[in-house]
Design an enzyme around this catalytic site. Structure first.
Site, PDB file in Angstrom:
ATOM      1  N   SER A  96       0.837  -1.199   0.000  1.00 30.94           N
ATOM      2  CA  SER A  96       0.000   0.000   0.000  1.00 30.94           C
ATOM      3  C   SER A  96       0.875   1.254   0.000  1.00 30.94           C
ATOM      4  O   SER A  96       2.029   1.199  -0.416  1.00 30.94           O
ATOM      5  CB  SER A  96      -0.943  -0.041   1.201  1.00 30.94           C
ATOM      6  OG  SER A  96      -1.839  -1.130   1.090  1.00 30.94           O
ATOM      7  N   HIS A 127       2.721   3.353   2.060  1.00 29.37           N
ATOM      8  CA  HIS A 127       4.101   3.417   2.544  1.00 29.37           C
ATOM      9  C   HIS A 127       4.981   2.402   1.827  1.00 29.37           C
ATOM     10  O   HIS A 127       6.120   2.708   1.462  1.00 29.37           O
ATOM     11  CB  HIS A 127       4.146   3.182   4.055  1.00 29.37           C
ATOM     12  CG  HIS A 127       5.516   3.225   4.627  1.00 29.37           C
ATOM     13  ND1 HIS A 127       6.297   4.364   4.622  1.00 29.37           N
ATOM     14  CD2 HIS A 127       6.268   2.252   5.221  1.00 29.37           C
ATOM     15  CE1 HIS A 127       7.471   4.087   5.182  1.00 29.37           C
ATOM     16  NE2 HIS A 127       7.475   2.830   5.549  1.00 29.37           N
ATOM     17  N   ASP A 181       1.700  -8.920   0.589  1.00 33.24           N
ATOM     18  CA  ASP A 181       0.618  -8.115   1.142  1.00 33.24           C
ATOM     19  C   ASP A 181      -0.536  -9.033   1.530  1.00 33.24           C
ATOM     20  O   ASP A 181      -0.820 -10.021   0.831  1.00 33.24           O
ATOM     21  CB  ASP A 181       0.142  -7.068   0.135  1.00 33.24           C
ATOM     22  CG  ASP A 181      -0.674  -5.972   0.800  1.00 33.24           C
ATOM     23  OD1 ASP A 181      -0.084  -4.919   1.116  1.00 33.24           O
ATOM     24  OD2 ASP A 181      -1.883  -6.169   1.020  1.00 33.24           O
ATOM     25  N   ASP A 182      -1.202  -8.694   2.637  1.00 32.17           N
ATOM     26  CA  ASP A 182      -2.276  -9.548   3.137  1.00 32.17           C
ATOM     27  C   ASP A 182      -3.603  -9.331   2.423  1.00 32.17           C
ATOM     28  O   ASP A 182      -4.547 -10.084   2.642  1.00 32.17           O
ATOM     29  CB  ASP A 182      -2.449  -9.339   4.641  1.00 32.17           C
ATOM     30  CG  ASP A 182      -1.263  -9.873   5.434  1.00 32.17           C
ATOM     31  OD1 ASP A 182      -0.486 -10.676   4.874  1.00 32.17           O
ATOM     32  OD2 ASP A 182      -1.107  -9.486   6.601  1.00 32.17           O
ATOM     33  N   GLY A 208       3.569   1.416   7.644  1.00 37.46           N
ATOM     34  CA  GLY A 208       3.687   2.646   8.411  1.00 37.46           C
ATOM     35  C   GLY A 208       3.382   2.496   9.886  1.00 37.46           C
ATOM     36  O   GLY A 208       3.957   3.204  10.711  1.00 37.46           O
ATOM     37  N   HIS A 221      21.669  17.684  14.278  1.00 34.21           N
ATOM     38  CA  HIS A 221      22.858  17.042  14.823  1.00 34.21           C
ATOM     39  C   HIS A 221      22.609  16.399  16.193  1.00 34.21           C
ATOM     40  O   HIS A 221      21.769  16.844  16.979  1.00 34.21           O
ATOM     41  CB  HIS A 221      23.992  18.064  14.952  1.00 34.21           C
ATOM     42  CG  HIS A 221      23.659  19.181  15.907  1.00 34.21           C
ATOM     43  ND1 HIS A 221      23.922  19.112  17.264  1.00 34.21           N
ATOM     44  CD2 HIS A 221      23.066  20.383  15.703  1.00 34.21           C
ATOM     45  CE1 HIS A 221      23.518  20.216  17.851  1.00 34.21           C
ATOM     46  NE2 HIS A 221      22.992  21.004  16.923  1.00 34.21           N
ATOM     47  N   HIS A 248       8.657   6.908  14.071  1.00 35.40           N
ATOM     48  CA  HIS A 248       8.254   7.441  12.767  1.00 35.40           C
ATOM     49  C   HIS A 248       8.300   8.961  12.817  1.00 35.40           C
ATOM     50  O   HIS A 248       7.573   9.585  13.590  1.00 35.40           O
ATOM     51  CB  HIS A 248       6.845   6.957  12.422  1.00 35.40           C
ATOM     52  CG  HIS A 248       6.363   7.414  11.068  1.00 35.40           C
ATOM     53  ND1 HIS A 248       5.167   7.013  10.548  1.00 35.40           N
ATOM     54  CD2 HIS A 248       6.921   8.226  10.136  1.00 35.40           C
ATOM     55  CE1 HIS A 248       4.997   7.564   9.347  1.00 35.40           C
ATOM     56  NE2 HIS A 248       6.048   8.304   9.083  1.00 35.40           N
ATOM     57  N   ILE A 250       2.798  14.831  10.999  1.00 37.47           N
ATOM     58  CA  ILE A 250       3.252  15.652   9.880  1.00 37.47           C
ATOM     59  C   ILE A 250       3.392  17.118  10.300  1.00 37.47           C
ATOM     60  O   ILE A 250       2.534  17.689  10.965  1.00 37.47           O
ATOM     61  CB  ILE A 250       2.295  15.492   8.678  1.00 37.47           C
ATOM     62  CG1 ILE A 250       2.858  16.161   7.426  1.00 37.47           C
ATOM     63  CG2 ILE A 250       0.898  15.991   9.019  1.00 37.47           C
ATOM     64  CD1 ILE A 250       2.134  15.764   6.149  1.00 37.47           C
TER      65      ILE A 250
END
Length: 205
Positions: free
Chosen positions: A11, A13, A34-35, A68, A135, A144, A165
Site C-alpha cells: 500500500s 508506505h 501483502d495480506d 507505516g 545534529h 516514525h 506531519i
C-alpha cells in the site's frame, strides 16, 4: 547482499519504500508481500504472497517491512531478525546524510530528508519525506518521523514514538517512548509520559 528485495506491504508506505529500492539500483528485482489477496500488482511490481509467508523467502531475498504502523512494523521486523533475514537500510538518493550518522537496519530515509552529523537512528524507523533531523539526535527503534517534521539538535525520540506531519521539536528535548505527537504540534520541553500530545506548545490529551 542478495540481488532481490522483498517488501512487506504493497500500500502507500510500501510503494514509497519500493520506489526508494528501485532508485537505489542495488537489486535486480523487487517484489511485494501483502495480506490483501485482491492486490496482485502494485506499481507494476508483483505481489507474490502474504506476510505470513515471509520466512519462506529469507534465503533468496533481502526483506524490508514497508508498513507505516509502528507496532505492526516492529513485530514483523523482529520476527525477521529472529530467523536471520537480511534486512537492508533504504536511503533515497536525494536524502542528505551527514558524517558519523548511524542508521539501523530496516530504516527508510525518504526523499528530501536531511539527517545531520552525529545522529543515531535505530532499527525499523521511518524518516519521512522532507523531514529534518539535526545534529546529535537519538531516534530510537521503530519511531516514525512524518513528512515535514523538523527536529532540532540534541533531541531524543523514544522507541515507537510517532511525530505527526509538520510537527516541530525544539533542541535538547527528550520525548519518551510510546508517544504520538499531533500534526503541526510544537514540542518545547521534555515529554516523560506516553500518550497523545497536540498543540503549540503541546499538551497531553
Amino acid at each position: 547482499m542478495k540481488n532481490k528485495i522483498l517488501i512487506i506491504g504493497a500500500s502507500g508506505h510500501g510503494k514509497v519504500v519500493a520506489d526508494i529500492a528501485i532508485k537505489m539500483k542495488k537489486w535486480e528485482s523487487v517484489a511485494f508481500l501483502d495480506d490483501n489477496r485482491s492486490i496482485k500488482i502494485s506499481m507494476g511490481i508483483e505481489v507474490i504472497g502474504t506476510s505470513d509467508k515471509d520466512i519462506d523467502y529469507v534465503d533468496d531475498y533481502e526483506i524490508f517491512v514497508g508498513i507505516g504502523n509502528n507496532a505492526i512494523r516492529k513485530n514483523l521486523h523482529e520476527k525477521l531478525e529472529t530467523v536471520g533475514a537480511s534486512i537492508p537500510v533504504l536511503i533515497h538518493p536525494n536524502a542528505v546524510i551527514g558524517e558519523q550518522v548511524e542508521i539501523g537496519i530496516g530504516t527508510a530515509v525518504m526523499a528530501g530528508a536531511v539527517v545531520n552529523c552525529c545522529t543515531k537512528i535505530g532499527r525499523g524507523c521511518i524518516i519521512n519525506t522532507g523531514s529534518t533531523v539535526d545534529h546529535d539526535n537519538n531516534i530510537e527503534d521503530f519511531a516514525h518521523v512524518s513528512p515535514g517534521v523538523h527536529i532540532a539538535g540534541a533531541v531524543k525520540v523514544g522507541r515507537g514514538s510517532w511525530l505527526g506531519i509538520g510537527s516541530i521539536v525544539s533542541n535538547n528535548v527528550n520525548i519518551c517512548g510510546g508517544c504520538k505527537i499531533g500534526a503541526g504540534a510544537v514540542v518545547i520541553k521534555d515529554i516523560t509520559e506516553p500518550g497523545v500530545y497536540v498543540g503549540a506548545p503541546v499538551r497531553r490529551v
